[in-house]
Design an enzyme around this catalytic site. Structure first.
Site, short mmCIF file in Angstrom:
data_model
loop_
_atom_site.label_atom_id
_atom_site.label_comp_id
_atom_site.label_asym_id
_atom_site.label_seq_id
_atom_site.Cartn_x
_atom_site.Cartn_y
_atom_site.Cartn_z
N LYS A 172 0.97 -1.43 -0.07
CA LYS A 172 -0.04 -0.09 -0.24
C LYS A 172 0.72 1.29 -0.11
O LYS A 172 2.07 1.29 0.36
CB LYS A 172 -0.77 -0.04 1.18
CG LYS A 172 -0.07 0.07 2.49
CD LYS A 172 -1.11 -0.35 3.75
CE LYS A 172 -0.28 -0.13 5.12
NZ LYS A 172 -1.06 -0.48 6.21
N ARG A 187 -10.79 -0.55 13.66
CA ARG A 187 -10.84 0.15 12.62
C ARG A 187 -11.97 -0.59 11.79
O ARG A 187 -12.50 0.03 10.95
CB ARG A 187 -9.46 0.11 11.68
CG ARG A 187 -8.68 1.10 11.94
CD ARG A 187 -7.46 1.27 10.94
NE ARG A 187 -6.93 0.05 10.38
CZ ARG A 187 -5.59 0.09 9.93
NH1 ARG A 187 -4.91 1.18 9.75
NH2 ARG A 187 -5.12 -1.09 9.38
N TYR A 241 15.82 30.24 5.97
CA TYR A 241 14.85 31.09 6.49
C TYR A 241 15.05 31.36 8.05
O TYR A 241 15.27 30.30 8.79
CB TYR A 241 13.63 30.37 6.20
CG TYR A 241 13.26 30.36 4.68
CD1 TYR A 241 12.97 31.56 4.13
CD2 TYR A 241 13.18 29.29 3.88
CE1 TYR A 241 12.76 31.63 2.54
CE2 TYR A 241 12.83 29.25 2.65
CZ TYR A 241 12.66 30.44 1.76
OH TYR A 241 12.44 30.52 0.57
N MET A 266 11.90 24.26 0.84
CA MET A 266 11.31 23.37 0.18
C MET A 266 12.18 22.62 -0.75
O MET A 266 12.08 21.18 -1.00
CB MET A 266 10.25 24.16 -0.64
CG MET A 266 9.34 23.26 -1.36
SD MET A 266 8.22 24.11 -2.38
CE MET A 266 7.09 25.03 -1.31
#
Ligand SMILES: *Cc1c(COP(=O)(O)O)cnc(C)c1O
Length: 337
Positions: free
Chosen positions: A5, A103, A228, A277
């Site tokens: 998955k 779940r 930053y 980023m």
């Protein structure tokens, strides 16, 4: 059952599914029909199992593609039975049991009546029974209770012979506990070379290495601020390297200021200032031979991904699945140790 998955935990769904299909794997485990469809469209013919519950509108395709669902309610069973009947097929399904994950699945108490109703549905083949461990990497007592509850449920429903497949364990269940009446297991994380339990890591080989390259090497004076927010300021003239990777690639921004390392030319170097980023900065020793174009490991066999996850205050599953599509996946087949 190899759990693939979430894009095979960020490793690349189709490539990993293809590699595993050539091994003795009975099922590929996925989270939803979208992942199952991608496996089929990649011409992988292994059996595919859905680890969670399904939504009504997905069921036609699940039956059409012969994907194996687990059943948590009688209504789900009836819906699948109707579709399979219309299509003239018998759909293999597994019974989900909620022994403490919360779940999905039938509660063990009174499950016999529900399974009896499902057994009356002519177009379902109840070939398996499954549950899921919630705390096998942190709570031994509760895990043993879940294992005992599952075994007792299987016994009440007719014993091991009743179900072709009986499965309960994720990676920490496999590594840390006896498998009881089970004859199938669902490894995810350990398949990708990481042990969720201490003391088992040496049995596993590293799979994913997250790499980038040095873009710039520069010398900056004392008192120069980096990245930053100016959270890092040099205290002496310093050589620094800029690396072409950031949180936009999935390298966690949360490691900023936490003494995370990058591995370049055989050595660890501290990441300084905030991860941005697209870029981050490491401090280099004065006599460094690091230069532009050098390969950089952010995690892999030299920097364990578990170390990065811990610095980012999260878990390895989260780091793996957070690696974004911008990162090119390169797949190499190596022989196990
Ligand atoms: C994700 C998942 C697994 C695999 O878990 P790991 O801890 O990564 O081994 C197994 N079973 C189910 C039902 C899952 O959802």
């Amino acid at each position: 059952m190899a759990v693939v998955k979430a894009g095979a935990y960020g490793h690349g769904l189709e490539e990993i599914a293809k590699a595993l299909a050539s091994e003795a794997v009975e099922f590929l485990g996925v989270a939803n029909i979208g992942e199952a469809r991608r496996i089929r469209e990649a011409d992988v013919e292994s059996r595919v199992y859905l680890l969670g519950a399904t939504w009504e509108d997905e069921r036609e395709e699940i039956v059409a593609r012969n994907i194996t669902p687990c059943i948590s309610t009688v209504e789900e069973g009836i819906a699948f039975n109707n579709i399979a009947g219309r299509r003239g097929v018998k759909l293999p399904v597994h019974i989900a049991v909620d022994t403490g994950m919360g779940r999905g699945g039938f509660l063990p108490n009174g499950i016999e009546a529900n399974v009896a109703l499902l057994e009356d549905l002519q177009n379902l083949n109840i070939e398996g029974i499954a549950s899921h461990l919630s705390s096998a990497d942190e709570d031994e007592g509760f895990t043993r209770l879940q294992i005992a509850s599952f075994e007792e449920t299987v016994r009440r429903l007719g014993g091991s012979d009743r179900f072709r497949w009986r499965h309960l364990s994720n990676s920490s269940g496999i590594l840390g506990y006896p498998q009881g009446c089970c004859n199938l297991a669902r490894p995810g994380l350990m398949l990708y070379g990481v042990s969720p339990l201490p003391g088992h890591q040496e049995k596993l080989d590293n799979v994913m290495t997250l790499k980038s390259r040095v873009t710039l090497v520069r010398s900056v004076p004392a008192g120069h601020c980096i990245s930053y927010g100016r959270s890092f300021v040099t205290t002496k003239p310093t050589k620094i390297a800029t690396i072409g990777i950031g949180y936009g690639d999935g390298y966690p921004r949360q490691v900023s200021g936490k003494a995370a390392n990058a591995f370049i030319r055989g050595k660890r170097h501290p990441i300084v200032g905030r991860v941005t980023m697209d870029q981050l900065v490491v401090a280099l020793p004065d006599d460094t031979d690091v230069k532009s174009g050098d390969e950089v490991e952010l995690f892999g066999s030299n920097i364990p991904v578990a170390e990065v996850a811990a610095l980012a205050n999260t878990i390895v599953w989260d780091v793996f699945t957070g690696i974004t599509p911008r990162v090119q996946r390169i797949h190499l087949r190596t022989s196990p140790k």
